[in-house]
Motif scaffolding. Structure first.
Motif, PDB file in Angstrom:
ATOM      1  N   MET A   1       0.838  -1.193   0.000  1.00 30.24           N
ATOM      2  CA  MET A   1       0.000   0.000   0.000  1.00 30.24           C
ATOM      3  C   MET A   1       0.878   1.250   0.000  1.00 30.24           C
ATOM      4  O   MET A   1       1.840   1.336   0.755  1.00 30.24           O
ATOM      5  N   VAL A   2       0.538   2.193  -0.876  1.00 29.58           N
ATOM      6  CA  VAL A   2       1.219   3.481  -0.913  1.00 29.58           C
ATOM      7  C   VAL A   2       0.161   4.575  -0.854  1.00 29.58           C
ATOM      8  O   VAL A   2      -0.890   4.479  -1.494  1.00 29.58           O
ATOM      9  N   GLU A   3       0.475   5.611  -0.087  1.00 27.77           N
ATOM     10  CA  GLU A   3      -0.454   6.724   0.106  1.00 27.77           C
ATOM     11  C   GLU A   3       0.329   8.027   0.011  1.00 27.77           C
ATOM     12  O   GLU A   3       1.412   8.150   0.575  1.00 27.77           O
TER      13      GLU A   3
ATOM     14  N   TRP B   1       4.885   4.052  -7.278  1.00 23.72           N
ATOM     15  CA  TRP B   1       5.563   3.268  -6.260  1.00 23.72           C
ATOM     16  C   TRP B   1       4.812   1.985  -5.907  1.00 23.72           C
ATOM     17  O   TRP B   1       5.435   0.959  -5.615  1.00 23.72           O
ATOM     18  N   THR B   2       3.495   2.017  -5.949  1.00 23.00           N
ATOM     19  CA  THR B   2       2.752   0.779  -5.663  1.00 23.00           C
ATOM     20  C   THR B   2       3.090  -0.288  -6.696  1.00 23.00           C
ATOM     21  O   THR B   2       3.373  -1.441  -6.354  1.00 23.00           O
ATOM     22  N   GLU B   3       3.055   0.091  -7.955  1.00 21.28           N
ATOM     23  CA  GLU B   3       3.326  -0.878  -9.026  1.00 21.28           C
ATOM     24  C   GLU B   3       4.782  -1.345  -9.011  1.00 21.28           C
ATOM     25  O   GLU B   3       5.071  -2.530  -9.203  1.00 21.28           O
TER      26      GLU B   3
ATOM     27  N   ALA C   1       5.349  -3.622  -5.890  1.00 20.32           N
ATOM     28  CA  ALA C   1       4.652  -4.900  -6.090  1.00 20.32           C
ATOM     29  C   ALA C   1       5.425  -5.789  -7.053  1.00 20.32           C
ATOM     30  O   ALA C   1       5.509  -7.018  -6.859  1.00 20.32           O
ATOM     31  N   LYS C   2       6.003  -5.191  -8.090  1.00 19.28           N
ATOM     32  CA  LYS C   2       6.784  -5.961  -9.073  1.00 19.28           C
ATOM     33  C   LYS C   2       8.028  -6.544  -8.416  1.00 19.28           C
ATOM     34  O   LYS C   2       8.384  -7.716  -8.634  1.00 19.28           O
ATOM     35  N   VAL C   3       8.705  -5.740  -7.579  1.00 10.47           N
ATOM     36  CA  VAL C   3       9.898  -6.235  -6.881  1.00 10.47           C
ATOM     37  C   VAL C   3       9.547  -7.369  -5.941  1.00 10.47           C
ATOM     38  O   VAL C   3      10.243  -8.382  -5.859  1.00 10.47           O
ATOM     39  N   VAL C   4       8.432  -7.246  -5.215  1.00  9.96           N
ATOM     40  CA  VAL C   4       7.976  -8.307  -4.311  1.00  9.96           C
ATOM     41  C   VAL C   4       7.659  -9.582  -5.084  1.00  9.96           C
ATOM     42  O   VAL C   4       8.023 -10.696  -4.662  1.00  9.96           O
ATOM     43  N   GLN C   5       7.005  -9.426  -6.218  1.00 12.15           N
ATOM     44  CA  GLN C   5       6.647 -10.580  -7.046  1.00 12.15           C
ATOM     45  C   GLN C   5       7.888 -11.331  -7.519  1.00 12.15           C
ATOM     46  O   GLN C   5       7.955 -12.571  -7.447  1.00 12.15           O
ATOM     47  N   ILE C   6       8.891 -10.596  -7.972  1.00 17.69           N
ATOM     48  CA  ILE C   6      10.122 -11.229  -8.462  1.00 17.69           C
ATOM     49  C   ILE C   6      10.888 -11.864  -7.293  1.00 17.69           C
ATOM     50  O   ILE C   6      11.380 -12.985  -7.390  1.00 17.69           O
ATOM     51  N   ALA C   7      10.984 -11.155  -6.176  1.00 16.34           N
ATOM     52  CA  ALA C   7      11.744 -11.637  -5.030  1.00 16.34           C
ATOM     53  C   ALA C   7      11.143 -12.903  -4.416  1.00 16.34           C
ATOM     54  O   ALA C   7      11.864 -13.744  -3.865  1.00 16.34           O
TER      55      ALA C   7
END
Length: 452
Positions: A427-429, A439-441, A444-450
């Motif tokens: 979550m980014v606000e 930043w959310t996208e 999220a992409k870094v988390v998905q790859i990691a």
């Protein structure tokens, strides 16, 4: 080692799959009954414990109710059945009837395929951890049914709805009423379908109810607090002054004004808190969660209202309220706790507290929120294939630091694991919608790859 069954909001799952199967639920009822029967609260009078079972309107509730009933009776516990009733109604009735525990069969805001079981103690709050642990331990033992003369008995409560309606009305000031207001109430085809409209009508409002034709399959379906568009459309169609939407078990609320603007839990909590501050009846401060909008926190600072955040979930909000001795807290989802009115989140009572503020101050929802714009907030759920310790991942920590530096105190970043699903929530606000999306996208992409 005993498996941990109780989550922050009871036991939830898809019906027909572990743990929401008739066999498991019957064993759960038996285990809970055995623990209650072993307690020493009743020994002085020689009475057996009594447990109240309530449910929402989803079709599987009938099956699970029967399974719980059988398990409890096998353990020698008496059972009262209320039929479809909001979760907070069960919390109230336990105390009103001086019972030893209560069980709600509901999956709250979920669709009908899901269901769950939530326990309440004799004081209308969640069971103490010690008792939950004892119940979990008993799940590993076989069911040994009591002799016939010691089996529990079952009885239905005929006046449960009326009792709860009167309780809800009692939380609204006697010197005020709702005359002259046309209110649309969306009950989400859920447990409050035969409750909410009567409360508002008996307080004087001209009431239009929608979402009051449950068939077991339509609970929360394109209606209620999780689907505000239906209420927005209805408020305009019926030329109403405002609208109230509840979720399937009646513990969440969102509202809509006559222009069709929607107000979530954060905004409603702010209205209640601001009004109480002006009336000098606010006890302490307000408890929010990690998801509470930063704009609301900043407004509390301007009003000199203490504000604390805790983890997402009503259990954590309640614990912090009790620790601080405060009365008001909740989530942006519309789960609001007014401790001076009830022991748990209650959609109807929370709506009445907002209506009290509007009537007492002679203001509209929009007037209370004038000059306050919620910061853009975006949440992405990243599915993970296996348990993943994101907190120690170098790539995630690097991108987190980059985002925090860019937000520079004018926004928030939250990365957390779901407590019930294999997900990492990002979550980014920020005041800048562009930064929120970027930043959310990216995170999220870094988390998905990691996590792959």
């Amino acid at each position: 080692m005993t498996k941990k069954y109780f989550g922050t909001d009871g036991i939830r799952g898809r019906v027909g799959q572990f743990p929401i199967t008739p066999d498991f639920i019957m064993h759960l009822g038996y285990s809970a009954g055995k623990v209650l029967a072993a307690a020493d609260w009743h020994l002085m009078e020689g009475k057996r414990p009594t447990v109240l079972i309530g449910k929402d309107t989803r079709v599987s509730g009938y099956m699970l109710e029967s399974a719980l009933e059988a398990g409890l009776c096998a353990a020698g516990v008496d059972v009262l059945l209320s039929g479809p009733m909001p979760t907070p109604a069960i919390a109230y009735l336990i105390r009103a009837l001086r019972l030893q525990a209560g069980i709600v069969i509901s999956a709250s805001h979920n669709l009908f395929e899901d269901n769950g079981v939530k326990f309440f103690s004799a004081v209308g709050c969640k069971l103490p951890d010690e008792m939950e642990h004892k119940i979990e331990a008993e799940l590993n033992t076989p069911i040994v049914t009591k002799p016939s003369a010691q089996l529990g008995k079952v009885q239905r409560i005929d006046d449960a709805a009326g009792r709860y309606i009167e309780f809800c009305k009692s939380t609204f000031p006697y010197n005020l009423d709702l005359r002259g207001l046309r209110i649309v109430i969306d009950c989400a085809h859920g447990a409050a379908y035969h409750i909410a409209g009567h409360v508002m009508h008996e307080l004087g409002a001209d009431v239009v109810t929608i979402g009051v034709q449950p068939n077991g399959l339509n609970i929360n379906l394109e209606c209620g607090a999780t689907h505000g568009a239906t209420l927005q459309k209805a408020v305009k169609h019926y030329h109403a002054d405002l609208g109230i939407a509840l979720d399937g078990d009646g513990d969440r609320v969102m509202m809509v004004d006559k222009q069709g603007r929607s107000y979530n839990g954060d905004q409603l909590i702010y209205i209640i808190a601001k009004h109480r501050k002006q009336r000098k009846i606010l006890t302490g401060g307000v408890v929010g969660t990690l998801m509470t909008n930063l704009a609301i926190e900043n407004q509390f600072k301007k009003l000199h209202i203490p504000f604390l955040r805790t983890n997402v979930g009503d259990r954590y909000i309640l614990e912090l309220l009790q620790e601080q001795g405060w009365h008001l807290g909740g989530e942006n989802s519309g789960h609001i706790i007014c401790m001076d009115k009830h022991t748990t989140g209650d959609g109807i009572i929370s709506a009445l507290q907002v209506l009290y503020a509007l009537r007492d101050a002679d203001k509209t929802l929009a007037e209370f929120m004038r000059g306050i714009s919620l910061y853009p907030q975006r949440l992405i759920n990243v599915k993970i294939p296996k348990p993943f310790n994101f907190t120690s991942n170098k790539a995630i920590n690097t991108v987190r630091k980059e985002a925090e530096a860019d937000l520079n105190g004018n926004g928030r970043l939250l990365i957390r694991a779901s407590g019930t699903e294999p997900l990492i929530r990002v979550m980014v606000e920020s005041q800048s919608k562009q930064k929120v999306n970027y930043w959310t996208e990216r995170i999220a992409k870094v988390v998905q790859i990691a996590s792959a």
